[in-house]
Design an enzyme around this catalytic site. Sequence first.
Site, mmCIF file in Angstrom:
data_model
loop_
_atom_site.group_PDB
_atom_site.id
_atom_site.type_symbol
_atom_site.label_atom_id
_atom_site.label_comp_id
_atom_site.label_asym_id
_atom_site.label_seq_id
_atom_site.Cartn_x
_atom_site.Cartn_y
_atom_site.Cartn_z
ATOM 1 N N HIS A 29 -6.169 -1.549 -6.549
ATOM 2 C CA HIS A 29 -7.171 -0.512 -6.306
ATOM 3 C C HIS A 29 -6.491 0.753 -5.798
ATOM 4 O O HIS A 29 -5.341 0.727 -5.347
ATOM 5 C CB HIS A 29 -8.284 -0.985 -5.357
ATOM 6 C CG HIS A 29 -7.877 -1.159 -3.923
ATOM 7 N ND1 HIS A 29 -7.635 -2.384 -3.366
ATOM 8 C CD2 HIS A 29 -7.690 -0.263 -2.928
ATOM 9 C CE1 HIS A 29 -7.310 -2.252 -2.093
ATOM 10 N NE2 HIS A 29 -7.329 -0.964 -1.794
ATOM 11 N N HIS A 38 -18.108 -2.302 3.353
ATOM 12 C CA HIS A 38 -16.811 -2.465 4.011
ATOM 13 C C HIS A 38 -16.910 -3.388 5.219
ATOM 14 O O HIS A 38 -17.751 -3.196 6.099
ATOM 15 C CB HIS A 38 -16.271 -1.107 4.465
ATOM 16 C CG HIS A 38 -14.958 -1.189 5.180
ATOM 17 N ND1 HIS A 38 -13.770 -1.431 4.523
ATOM 18 C CD2 HIS A 38 -14.644 -1.079 6.489
ATOM 19 C CE1 HIS A 38 -12.786 -1.451 5.399
ATOM 20 N NE2 HIS A 38 -13.286 -1.244 6.610
ATOM 21 N N TYR A 95 0.872 -1.172 0.000
ATOM 22 C CA TYR A 95 0.000 0.000 0.000
ATOM 23 C C TYR A 95 0.911 1.225 0.000
ATOM 24 O O TYR A 95 1.673 1.432 0.939
ATOM 25 C CB TYR A 95 -0.921 0.007 1.222
ATOM 26 C CG TYR A 95 -2.051 -0.978 1.141
ATOM 27 C CD1 TYR A 95 -3.312 -0.593 0.674
ATOM 28 C CD2 TYR A 95 -1.865 -2.305 1.513
ATOM 29 C CE1 TYR A 95 -4.353 -1.499 0.594
ATOM 30 C CE2 TYR A 95 -2.903 -3.219 1.433
ATOM 31 C CZ TYR A 95 -4.143 -2.807 0.972
ATOM 32 O OH TYR A 95 -5.168 -3.711 0.887
#
Length: 617
Positions: A263, A412, A230
């Site tokens: 993403h 989520h 990330y």
Amino acid sequence: MPALSRWASLPGPSMREAAFMYSTAVAIFLVILVAALQGSAPRESPLPYHIPLDPEGSLELSWNVSYTQEAIHFQLLVRRLKAGVLFGMSDRGELENADLVVLWTDGDTAYFADAWSDQKGQIHLDPQQDYQLLQVQRTPEGLTLLFKRPFGTCDPKDYLIEDGTVHLVYGILEEPFRSLEAINGSGLQMGLQRVQLLKPNIPEPELPSDACTMEVQAPNIQIPSQETTYWCYIKELPKGFSRHHIIKYEPIVTKGNEALVHHMEVFQCAPEMDSVPHFSGPCDSKMKPDRLNYCRHVLAAWALGAKAFYYPEEAGLAFGGPGSSRYLRLEVHYHNPLVIEGRNDSSGIRLYYTAKLRRFNAGIMELGLVYTPVMAIPPRETAFILTGYCTDKCTQLALPPSGIHIFASQLHTHLTGRKVVTVLVRDGREWEIVNQDNHYSPHFQEIRMLKKVVSVHPGDVLITSCTYNTEDRELATVGGFGILEEMCVNYVHYYPQTQLELCKSAVDAGFLQKYFHLINRFNNEDVCTCPQASVSQQFTSVPWNSFNRDVLKALYSFAPISMHCNKSSAVRFQGEWNLQPLPKVISTLEEPTPQCPTSQGRSPAGPTVVSIGGGKG
């Protein structure tokens, strides 16, 4: 039906004749396909959606959705054909219990067939051939297979294609097989890809002439040579940047990295953050400034397979100006399972915005469960459901008389989430589904435009339920912010913006203590779920026999709740919100019945012999 053929090629016409025949055939085919899919495809492409399937990019899937036919047209591009390819769908991306279509060769003849796999992964020919092969074609890029599949087939061996996430499976056949049943799935180069197949059929609105763009991109970073990264990057808006409306955003993916960029999200920092240090690096780096943790207001989110996101013509998402931070945080998730080294990347998101503010500000509201350990999932559960409520009392108080209109949603959970659904309840009756994902994955989260705008009136109830699987856990999983804790949230995007930013619930803490007191009395184990311990410690002490599990489920189904009907300042609206009764639902929505295709939409009962030309690859 494709022509019967062997692997060898026959003498053909001249190059000029062949080129003319090829271009004419392609043009006719595209006209026919566009006509067949009219109303479901943007005009610029009969197959507008594309994703790479494997990390090397040797398999690429394109598709379109026809809601009138209730079918999907797939085009599978195989760039380097060896002895065949396998493609299909399964519940969680496993090869076991999968719905498959297979192209294979026995070394002489090539075949295409609808197939399925059993619990051991053994592949079988499906007697009901619901994948209809339309075309096999050699192109400069490789071999393309065009085939059609109904959403539902009424075949118990087939996968029902629904709204939400679909786990695609693929495999590359390295050598010929004498029959379909001889293919051994355990020896194949297999993989999975997650995608939303049933894209909403929403026309793209025209952009205003004054629309501007802003690119929020990684600054030519080198993708780390590890499976998961990330990456965080801080971008600063220009000084004096006035209030604008975001009206569209789209992905910018560096060419060649399509299979690595999983993403991306753009967050705005908290308004009180008047300065944020510039940073570009892994989000879990010890060098990351703490202030980046306050950059959590979502402006844009994209996931693999998604196209541009448009706001309704009457609304836009405000950013810039007084009371708005000038700092944005880009977060890019790189998925690099082959641990490729030395790959540079400048992927990100392009924002389209306008200084001419639209009629309504768009807002984002949190529905579901409060982040608290009082909501817990016992260990070794396959499908444990927790439910959060946005009650009629809160919507009556906080929504305008004309209500709000939900046009997009982002579901989520953390790692054990398997299904999420939000239902609108009106006058005690389930009215419509806001968003639902029966194959939800925490590894694939995106803001999804709804097929239909959902209007919520004052006095309506919004119920969000999450289903969890904790088969691999030995201790209870409690609610909270940690990745090993759980959440159940639906971030709904709506207009006009209101002061209501959070409408969530949790079981009343006092009633939960009554549960712990009860199991202390009725269990003989030498265990103390004592009130002086924290709730998390109390759940850790519970012996999870069937009685304790059933009582906890019952508690969550009838005990009063604590409502969080909160403004953006995190202050609750005025009122009594503790010990609130659960909303009553007197009737529920019926499950939709899949349309069974006619036999005309099916291929012959056996494998189809196909011409793939050009030798074995």
